[in-house]
Design a protein around this motif. Structure first.
Motif, PDB file in Angstrom:
ATOM      1  N   VAL A  40       0.638  -1.250   0.070  1.00  0.00           N
ATOM      2  CA  VAL A  40      -0.093   0.070  -0.162  1.00  0.00           C
ATOM      3  C   VAL A  40       0.886   1.141  -0.244  1.00  0.00           C
ATOM      4  CG1 VAL A  40      -1.781  -1.217   1.234  1.00  0.00           C
ATOM      5  CG2 VAL A  40      -0.172   0.218   2.407  1.00  0.00           C
ATOM      6  N   VAL A  41       0.248   2.228  -0.500  1.00  0.00           N
ATOM      7  CA  VAL A  41       0.891   3.814  -0.513  1.00  0.00           C
ATOM      8  C   VAL A  41      -0.309   4.701  -0.099  1.00  0.00           C
ATOM      9  CG1 VAL A  41       2.080   5.422  -1.860  1.00  0.00           C
ATOM     10  CG2 VAL A  41       2.587   3.108  -2.252  1.00  0.00           C
ATOM     11  N   LEU A  71       2.446   2.383  -8.418  1.00  0.00           N
ATOM     12  CA  LEU A  71       2.219   2.999  -7.187  1.00  0.00           C
ATOM     13  C   LEU A  71       0.888   3.623  -7.001  1.00  0.00           C
ATOM     14  CD1 LEU A  71       5.370   5.239  -6.981  1.00  0.00           C
ATOM     15  CD2 LEU A  71       4.950   3.258  -5.599  1.00  0.00           C
ATOM     16  N   GLU A  72       0.057   3.880  -8.215  1.00  0.00           N
ATOM     17  CA  GLU A  72      -1.465   4.158  -8.022  1.00  0.00           C
ATOM     18  C   GLU A  72      -2.166   2.866  -7.761  1.00  0.00           C
ATOM     19  OE1 GLU A  72      -1.917   6.088 -11.754  1.00  0.00           O
ATOM     20  OE2 GLU A  72      -1.625   7.931 -10.967  1.00  0.00           O
ATOM     21  N   ASN A  77      -5.132   0.183  -2.754  1.00  0.00           N
ATOM     22  CA  ASN A  77      -5.323  -0.752  -1.843  1.00  0.00           C
ATOM     23  C   ASN A  77      -5.085  -0.053  -0.417  1.00  0.00           C
ATOM     24  OD1 ASN A  77      -5.077  -2.786  -3.705  1.00  0.00           O
ATOM     25  ND2 ASN A  77      -2.669  -2.876  -3.339  1.00  0.00           N
ATOM     26  N   PHE A  78      -4.904   1.478  -0.257  1.00  0.00           N
ATOM     27  CA  PHE A  78      -4.612   1.898   1.068  1.00  0.00           C
ATOM     28  C   PHE A  78      -5.718   1.922   1.807  1.00  0.00           C
ATOM     29  CE2 PHE A  78      -4.192   5.746   3.791  1.00  0.00           C
ATOM     30  CZ  PHE A  78      -2.715   5.387   4.073  1.00  0.00           C
ATOM     31  N   ALA A  79      -7.014   1.805   1.448  1.00  0.00           N
ATOM     32  CA  ALA A  79      -8.062   1.880   2.288  1.00  0.00           C
ATOM     33  C   ALA A  79      -8.569   0.265   3.037  1.00  0.00           C
ATOM     34  CB  ALA A  79      -9.469   1.969   1.439  1.00  0.00           C
ATOM     35  N   LEU A  91       4.745   1.500   1.946  1.00  0.00           N
ATOM     36  CA  LEU A  91       5.699   2.366   1.384  1.00  0.00           C
ATOM     37  C   LEU A  91       5.229   3.833   1.949  1.00  0.00           C
ATOM     38  CD1 LEU A  91       6.549   0.840  -2.253  1.00  0.00           C
ATOM     39  CD2 LEU A  91       7.401   0.299  -0.086  1.00  0.00           C
ATOM     40  N   ARG A  92       6.433   4.561   2.493  1.00  0.00           N
ATOM     41  CA  ARG A  92       5.689   5.690   3.061  1.00  0.00           C
ATOM     42  C   ARG A  92       7.058   6.600   2.539  1.00  0.00           C
ATOM     43  NH1 ARG A  92       3.156   5.287   8.903  1.00  0.00           N
ATOM     44  NH2 ARG A  92       2.423   7.261   8.094  1.00  0.00           N
ATOM     45  N   PHE A  93       6.481   7.850   1.917  1.00  0.00           N
ATOM     46  CA  PHE A  93       7.391   8.974   1.354  1.00  0.00           C
ATOM     47  C   PHE A  93       7.197  10.151   2.282  1.00  0.00           C
ATOM     48  CE2 PHE A  93       6.234   6.252  -1.989  1.00  0.00           C
ATOM     49  CZ  PHE A  93       7.458   5.578  -2.415  1.00  0.00           C
TER      50      PHE A  93
END
Length: 283
Positions: A40-41, A71-72, A77-79, A91-93
């Motif tokens: 996830v991102v 990445l999109e 998937n983030f939810a 993955l955290r930016f």
């Protein structure tokens, strides 16, 4: 071992944005090949990563443009990260660790404090610094792995260039003297020492094949004039009681890995326990 200890989420934290990240698209795609892992991102961090200078960098890199779609997909998937039964790789930016906090007993790490960062500078030369928002976050964790930068430990007889890298030509190590680079005889390199910290396991295959081809070519070029004596090496290994894995023994390990993989419906299952491998090899 970690699978049995209840590890649920891995946070991969980067100080800058995804455009500046050193991962390859192959590495990104590989995160999506495990059926029990959800990559996830945070969509917000993808957006924050794209300041004007980063957009300029992105426009000049075909590889990074292709990474956007991967990445999109992870952003979609983030939810699901809090509800999924899968293990999560997040993955955290634009985040920077500022403190390692102990657990309640004070016996080990219990959390990591992160602060939001922002990029500044010209395209290709951007640096991350504390964001004006002052945003902070504490992540609960029981294991912390530092992975910042890459360097080589100097070894006697192996020259390093100004960037502390091994200069080479198709795996043949080169030495620079008075500005001129020349090939050192019988000295070769492969892997990260050769190309830097990039690529996946499969990358090592072509990398190693190139170096092996150079070694074989050099041996053929020397021909019968070679003064190499394998008996000297064998005697030294025997004196040190070194357990040697021959090519035939390695083939036994390979066969066992294929056997284990077939039982799980895959091509092979990598053995990671050295003693088990040596036992299978009969060494």
């Amino acid at each position: 071992e970690w699978q049995h200890q209840g590890l649920r989420t891995i946070h991969v934290v980067g100080r800058r944005g995804f455009v500046q990240a050193a991962f390859t698209n192959k590495e990104l795609r590989e995160l999506d090949t495990y059926p029990d892992v959800l990559a996830v991102v945070d969509p917000k961090e993808l957006e924050l990563s794209l300041n004007a200078a980063s957009k300029e960098e992105l426009a000049k890199s075909r590889m990074k443009k292709r990474a956007v779609s991967i990445l999109e997909k992870m952003a979609k998937n983030f939810a699901e990260k809090d509800s999924t039964s899968k293990r999560v790789v997040w993955l955290r930016f634009l985040q920077s660790p500022t403190a390692i906090l102990p657990n309640a007993e004070g016996s080990q790490v219990g959390a990591v404090r992160l602060e939001r960062t922002e990029l500044s500078g010209e395209a290709g030369q951007q640096r991350a610094s504390k964001a004006a928002s002052g945003e902070e976050e504490e992540i609960q964790c029981g294991l912390l792995i530092r992975s910042v930068g890459f360097d080589l430990v100097p070894m006697e007889g192996v020259p390093l260039d100004a960037r502390k890298r091994i200069s080479h030509s198709q795996g043949r190590i080169k030495e620079e003297v008075d500005g001129d680079k020349s090939i050192l005889g019988n000295l070769y390199t492969a892997g990260w020492a050769k190309r830097g910290p990039t690529g996946i396991i499969a990358t090592n295959l072509t990398d190693g094949q190139e170096t092996a081809a150079s070694i074989l070519s050099d041996i053929k070029a020397v021909g019968k004039a070679s003064g190499a004596d394998v008996a000297v090496v064998e005697a030294a290994l025997k004196e040190k009681n070194t357990r040697v894995v021959s090519f035939e023994a390695w083939r036994k390990i390979e066969a066992e890995e294929h056997k284990r993989g077939a039982a799980r419906g895959s091509t092979a299952e990598k053995m990671t326990n050295v003693e088990q491998m040596l036992k299978v090899a009969g060494v």
